[in-house]
Every structure is written in structure tokens, then in C-alpha cells.
Design an enzyme around this catalytic site. Structure first.
Site: not given
Length: 203
Positions: A115, A152, A183-184
Site C-alpha cells: 500500500d 514508499d 502498512e501506512e
């Protein structure tokens, strides 16, 4: 808002002794040492940037990584690699050792996340569910204008995919390539990772 890949090595999710890091990065060494400094029109190594281009076309906001996971799965299965998933929707791809790395029996884990942070300028129209990320190469920088670029961890995912493409002569140990989700927004994929699917102890 202008997002870009900086003139430094992109994160690839490896924390290991320097000697091991250099060993793993041999197939990508030219990119690490030269491409970031120049970023020529014909971006090299081609496998990394070919995958990153596909990633730019694929929706992957946190919680909406299904299309990105499908792309990873297609690439892996197309190379005859073992693909697994867990209850948290993480993807694990296993690549056997090759080249001189065949003497290594213990797998090395390389972790990235699928993600990205999906943000845009308030006056810019962009549908994150379907619109590709538009980029421009300017003065040696790959830039996304008006939206986030998603390097990222898009560039980390691209490198992991390029490792899958490495020829059988490439000096690589057994690899367990882990692609986590969300993750974010809270490391939820990493938190829910089914570690019983992994044999490696080096990440």
C-alpha cells in the site's frame, strides 16, 4: 504537492549485516550506485522500472491492495515460484537459491508493503480507485505532480519483483519475499503476518 524518488538508495526492507546486504543487492548494484545519480531517459535496470511503471498504474491505497496483490501473484506464478497468502491478506513468494548462492540453505526474508499514502492537492481531480499516477522525469528526478508518488514502498516492491526475474545464474540465496498490506494505516499486515509460513530468520 510534488513527490519524488530522492537521490539516495530506496528502502527495500532489509536489515542485515552489510556483507549480506551487498550479497543480496548484486543484481541491482548498478541501480543502487549509478541510476539514482543520473536517472537517464532509458531507466535502468529495466526490470525494476518496468515493474514500477506497472505499480504506478495499479490502485493500492491502504485497505485496497487487491489489484496490487494480484499483480505480484501473476508475476510470481509466471516464473513458477511458490505463492502463499495468509489471513491478513499478505503475500509470500518463495524463490529458490540460484548461482553461487545455491550453497546457502537458510532463506533470507525481504519484506516490502503493497500500500501507499494516497494524497493529492485539493484542487486536483484524481480517483485513487482507478486513476494511474502521472509522472514526469525532470532534472534527473522522477516526479509525481499533484499527487503522492508512492515510492514508499512501490520502489521496494519493484525491486522485490525484479529479484523474482533474476536469471538462474544470479548469485542469490533462497528468498522469502513478503508483501504486507495496510502498512501506512497501522502496520496491520505486518502485525497479522503468519510467520509459520516463513523459514528464514534474517530479515
Amino acid at each position: 504537492m510534488t513527490a519524488m524518488i530522492p537521490r539516495s538508495c530506496a528502502p527495500i526492507g532489509i536489515v542485515a549485516p552489510l556483507r549480506l546486504v551487498l550479497f543480496l543487492l548484486l543484481p541491482c548494484l548498478e541501480w543502487v550506485t549509478e541510476t539514482i545519480a543520473a536517472l537517464p531517459p532509458a531507466l535502468q535496470p529495466g526490470d525494476v522500472w518496468r515493474h514500477f511503471e506497472a505499480i504506478l498504474l495499479t490502485p493500492r491505497c491502504s485497505g485496497d491492495e487487491a489489484a496490487m496483490a494480484s499483480y505480484v501473484r501473476r508475476v510470481a506464478e509466471g516464473r513458477g515460484l511458490t505463492v502463499q497468502s495468509d489471513a491478513a491478506r499478505n503475500i509470500i513468494v518463495k524463490r529458490p537459491a540460484s548461482g553461487e548462492g545455491s550453497s546457502f540453505s537458510e532463506p533470507v526474508i525481504i519484506q516490502t508493503h503493497l500500500d501507499m499514502v494516497c494524497e493529492k492537492n485539493s484542487d486536483w481531480s484524481h480517483d485513487w480507485a482507478k486513476d494511474p499516477i502521472s509522472t514526469v522525469l525532470r532534472d534527473g528526478w522522477l516526479i509525481a505532480e499533484n499527487t503522492t508518488l508512492g515510492a514508499d514502498n512501490g520502489i521496494g516492491v519493484a525491486i522485490a519483483l525484479a529479484l523474482m526475474d533474476s536469471p538462474q545464474t544470479a548469485r542469490l540465496p533462497p528468498l522469502e519475499l513478503v508483501f504486507t498490506v495496510e502498512e501506512e494505516t497501522g502496520l496491520f499486515g505486518a502485525e497479522g503476518l503468519d510467520v509459520s509460513l516463513l523459514k528464514g530468520r534474517r530479515l
